[in-house]
Scaffold this active site. Structure first.
Site, mmCIF file in Angstrom:
data_model
loop_
_atom_site.group_PDB
_atom_site.id
_atom_site.type_symbol
_atom_site.label_atom_id
_atom_site.label_comp_id
_atom_site.label_asym_id
_atom_site.label_seq_id
_atom_site.Cartn_x
_atom_site.Cartn_y
_atom_site.Cartn_z
ATOM 1 C CG ASP A 84 -33.861 30.255 15.033
ATOM 2 O OD1 ASP A 84 -34.108 31.456 14.848
ATOM 3 O OD2 ASP A 84 -32.773 29.837 15.471
ATOM 4 C CD GLU A 136 -27.246 35.683 11.034
ATOM 5 O OE1 GLU A 136 -26.056 35.505 10.699
ATOM 6 O OE2 GLU A 136 -27.946 34.801 11.560
ATOM 7 C CG HIS A 191 -24.992 29.840 15.480
ATOM 8 N ND1 HIS A 191 -24.831 30.663 14.403
ATOM 9 C CD2 HIS A 191 -26.218 30.108 15.970
ATOM 10 C CE1 HIS A 191 -25.918 31.402 14.234
ATOM 11 N NE2 HIS A 191 -26.772 31.082 15.178
ATOM 12 C CG ASN A 241 -32.040 33.104 19.269
ATOM 13 O OD1 ASN A 241 -32.900 33.790 19.804
ATOM 14 N ND2 ASN A 241 -32.065 32.810 17.985
#
Length: 289
Positions: A84, A136, A191, A241
């Site tokens: 990732d 992304e 995130h 995720n």
């Protein structure tokens, strides 16, 4: 059981209109907890190792990949192995020597045209080797070093700032130009959130789902409340995720144990409850999906 491919798990979830969760692996205990949580929930999951985690292990991809793969092979749950947030071409190419069936190649900080070029190159390389490629478009933000303008000294990137969210028309053009197998999009999550307070743009998710022919990926799901995740999947998100939520559970359990047992020096004593806390977190997310 044998590893399952990420592409197979994500494609099946997309076809059924449901989500598939991908959990970040940092330590062996993370991998064990993900496998145990998937077994408890009775559903498949994806174990993903980020470039940051590889850096934490001294740049040694082989060791942490072998550990995660061994855990997955020993599990009764269908599990895939994913690399990732890769920005290094060298690390991308190293995936071919391990058990990874997929890589998220992250060129989102680059200008659009350069992002397209390097991502298309990554896709060609991956597809020649049977590796599924995620990319992304837009800026999810929240990772260490993410700045509004991409430079040190600038403020952190805000998930709600103008221009950071993924544009559907641009996403359609990007997928066509690069050939990616899945697209991580910026729709309001971030995130490294330790509180589940993110509010997603579900209308935008639906527009993106209608605009692109590949599954959508939600990064930063640890900060998204249950009802928002359910709504996001209903609107068109597929791969979900999760990373920080596992670390929050892990650290909370370690802290609680050491507070109650300050003389403990054997790490196994506090890693047992830490692993159990992560297992419960994994099972909870999988049950949600």
């Amino acid at each position: 059981m044998p590893l399952v491919s990420t592409g197979e798990l994500v494609s099946a979830a997309a076809a059924d209109g449901r989500g598939i969760a991908a959990f970040n692996v940092i330590t062996l205990e993370h991998a064990e907890a993900i496998a145990a949580g998937a077994e408890l929930a009775g559903v498949p999951a994806i174990l993903q190792i980020s470039e940051n985690a590889v850096t934490f292990h001294g740049g040694n991809l082989a060791a942490i990949a072998a550990a995660a793969s061994a855990v997955a092979h020993a599990s009764t749950a269908p599990l895939a192995l994913h690399l990732d947030h890769v920005v290094s071409t060298e690390l991308l190419r190293a995936a071919a020597d391990e058990d990874f069936s997929s890589v998220m190649f992250d060129a989102s900080k680059l200008p659009y045209d350069e992002n397209v070029k390097v991502t298309a190159d990554a896709v060609r390389w991956g597809h020649e080797r049977g590796i599924w490629i995620e990319a992304e478009l837009g800026r999810v933000g929240g990772k260490e070093g993410d700045k509004a303008g991409g430079k040190e000294g600038e403020p952190p990137l805000d998930a709600h700032a103008p221009g950071v969210r993924t544009d559907p028309a641009e996403a359609a053009a990007y997928v066509a130009a690069t050939g990616v197998d899945a697209l991580a999009v910026a729709v309001g999550s971030s995130h490294a959130m330790t509180q589940r307070t993110a509010s997603l743009d579900h209308t935008l998710i639906t527009r993106l789902r209608d605009a692109v022919p590949v599954p959508l990926v939600l990064h930063g799901s640890s900060g998204v409340p249950d009802e928002e995740i359910r709504a996001a999947v209903a609107a068109g998100m597929t791969k979900i995720n999760v990373g920080t939520a596992l670390n929050t559970a892990f650290t909370g359990a370690v802290r609680a144990f050491l507070d109650a047992n300050p003389s403990t020096v054997d790490p196994r004593k506090y890693l047992v409850p830490a692993r159990a806390a992560m297992t419960a977190t994994v099972a909870g997310f999988l049950g949600l999906l």
